[in-house]
Design a protein around this motif. Sequence first.
Motif, short mmCIF file in Angstrom:
data_model
loop_
_atom_site.label_atom_id
_atom_site.label_comp_id
_atom_site.label_asym_id
_atom_site.label_seq_id
_atom_site.Cartn_x
_atom_site.Cartn_y
_atom_site.Cartn_z
N GLN A 151 0.84 -1.20 0.00
CA GLN A 151 0.00 0.00 0.00
C GLN A 151 0.88 1.25 0.00
O GLN A 151 1.60 1.51 0.96
CB GLN A 151 -0.93 0.01 1.22
CG GLN A 151 -1.97 1.10 1.18
CD GLN A 151 -2.93 1.00 2.35
OE1 GLN A 151 -2.51 0.90 3.51
NE2 GLN A 151 -4.22 1.04 2.08
N SER A 154 -2.98 6.08 1.09
CA SER A 154 -4.33 5.88 1.60
C SER A 154 -4.86 7.19 2.15
O SER A 154 -4.12 7.93 2.83
CB SER A 154 -4.33 4.81 2.71
OG SER A 154 -5.64 4.61 3.21
N TYR A 162 -13.15 7.05 0.24
CA TYR A 162 -11.85 6.50 0.60
C TYR A 162 -11.10 6.11 -0.67
O TYR A 162 -11.71 5.68 -1.65
CB TYR A 162 -12.03 5.26 1.48
CG TYR A 162 -12.86 5.49 2.71
CD1 TYR A 162 -12.28 5.80 3.93
CD2 TYR A 162 -14.25 5.42 2.64
CE1 TYR A 162 -13.05 6.03 5.06
CE2 TYR A 162 -15.04 5.65 3.76
CZ TYR A 162 -14.43 5.95 4.97
OH TYR A 162 -15.20 6.18 6.08
N ASP A 164 -7.28 4.14 -1.98
CA ASP A 164 -6.08 3.41 -1.62
C ASP A 164 -5.34 3.02 -2.89
O ASP A 164 -5.95 2.56 -3.87
CB ASP A 164 -6.44 2.15 -0.82
CG ASP A 164 -7.17 2.49 0.46
OD1 ASP A 164 -6.51 2.88 1.43
OD2 ASP A 164 -8.42 2.37 0.48
N TYR A 166 -2.21 0.68 -4.40
CA TYR A 166 -1.37 -0.47 -4.15
C TYR A 166 -0.41 -0.69 -5.31
O TYR A 166 -0.71 -0.32 -6.46
CB TYR A 166 -2.22 -1.73 -3.97
CG TYR A 166 -3.18 -1.70 -2.82
CD1 TYR A 166 -2.81 -2.16 -1.56
CD2 TYR A 166 -4.48 -1.20 -2.99
CE1 TYR A 166 -3.70 -2.14 -0.50
CE2 TYR A 166 -5.37 -1.17 -1.93
CZ TYR A 166 -4.98 -1.64 -0.68
OH TYR A 166 -5.86 -1.61 0.37
N ASP A 257 -13.55 -4.03 6.90
CA ASP A 257 -12.46 -4.03 5.94
C ASP A 257 -12.98 -4.17 4.52
O ASP A 257 -13.96 -4.89 4.28
CB ASP A 257 -11.50 -5.20 6.19
CG ASP A 257 -10.68 -5.03 7.45
OD1 ASP A 257 -10.43 -3.87 7.82
OD2 ASP A 257 -10.28 -6.04 8.05
N THR A 272 -5.59 -9.22 1.19
CA THR A 272 -5.15 -7.91 1.66
C THR A 272 -6.36 -7.08 2.08
O THR A 272 -7.35 -7.01 1.35
CB THR A 272 -4.38 -7.17 0.55
OG1 THR A 272 -3.27 -7.97 0.15
CG2 THR A 272 -3.90 -5.81 1.02
N THR A 273 -6.29 -6.45 3.25
CA THR A 273 -7.44 -5.69 3.76
C THR A 273 -7.07 -4.25 4.06
O THR A 273 -5.91 -3.92 4.28
CB THR A 273 -8.00 -6.34 5.04
OG1 THR A 273 -6.98 -6.33 6.06
CG2 THR A 273 -8.47 -7.76 4.78
N ASN A 274 -8.12 -3.40 4.09
CA ASN A 274 -7.96 -2.00 4.48
C ASN A 274 -9.17 -1.59 5.29
O ASN A 274 -10.32 -1.84 4.91
CB ASN A 274 -7.83 -1.11 3.24
CG ASN A 274 -7.54 0.33 3.62
OD1 ASN A 274 -6.53 0.64 4.24
ND2 ASN A 274 -8.44 1.22 3.25
N ARG A 275 -8.93 -0.94 6.43
CA ARG A 275 -9.99 -0.60 7.38
C ARG A 275 -10.81 0.61 6.94
O ARG A 275 -10.28 1.62 6.52
CB ARG A 275 -9.37 -0.35 8.75
CG ARG A 275 -10.33 0.07 9.85
CD ARG A 275 -11.40 -0.94 10.13
NE ARG A 275 -10.88 -2.24 10.56
CZ ARG A 275 -11.65 -3.28 10.85
NH1 ARG A 275 -12.96 -3.19 10.74
NH2 ARG A 275 -11.12 -4.41 11.23
#
Length: 301
Positions: A151, A154, A162, A164, A166, A257, A272-275
């Motif tokens: 990442q 972000s 949101y 992000d 990568y 996520d 792969t996660t993102n909050r």
Amino acid sequence: MKGRFFWIALGLIGISWIANSIYAYSKQLDEPIFLDHYIDMTYQDNLYVSFFYLTNKNDTSVISSMNAGDLRAYPEPSYGGNGSHQIYNYQDFGRYVLRSVNVTFYNPYGDQLDYETTEMDVVFSDGRVITAPIGHIITRPMNTDKSPLEQNFSSSSNNNLYQDLYQAIEPLTIEAVGHSFQDDLQDDFFIKIHTPKNPFDSRAADLTFQEPMDNEWNDIPGLNVQDVSFPIYLNEGDTLSIHSKFSTNRTKVLYMDTYIAGTTESGKAFYTTNRIGTQPYLEKKDVTEFIKSRTKEDTDE
């Protein structure tokens, strides 16, 4: 004669006061009503979460615990170090208030708990115990593997948008992008995907990565995730941008996520996660409509 009018007026005032009191009492909530929370958590040690609920303004109780099966949550002590739990009115709506409580989910078993629930038993300090719909909670094992997607950027905006960015650190295949509440939030949460290698939208070449934050959702480059043809192939160094947006549905609270799932060229699966996190801000009409939907009663002031 004047004395007679005085007593008549006094009697009318008394009748009006009684009528208003009866009306106000009839509008009292029988029990607190929780907003819809969508919580997706990796359950390893302890987890800190905020819950929001509507209750009567004169309710002097506080939450003592929240439980669902093996899930156990207890409120954090208020500031001051005396171990007490104080009432915190997040928003005030006259006879109703929106309260928040900060709780910690504890894992007493030492292993990772895999659980799912849409309601919890809530214990209050005055002895009441209610089984409350709380939205949807999912716990899942924690992923400790290093992701082949790095990442690089972000950010989020105050309108619940949101983004992000990568970059692949090795050749890989992306097989799915999404979140745990696809059915619950299909009309409230949206995801767009863009990769310069396989441009979904030619306008992306004219935008820096930061610029979409100031654009309307339809102007953001990329395809809505449901329109994407998976798999997506990335070589080492290729980039992938994920934009997500939560609608203005104020009675839903997110703590979840977004995920990217796939396989590296060597055959190793990755996840792969993102909050994503939101907090509510209700208007009076939201309160009226939400209470009515939960109680089937008219709550107009």
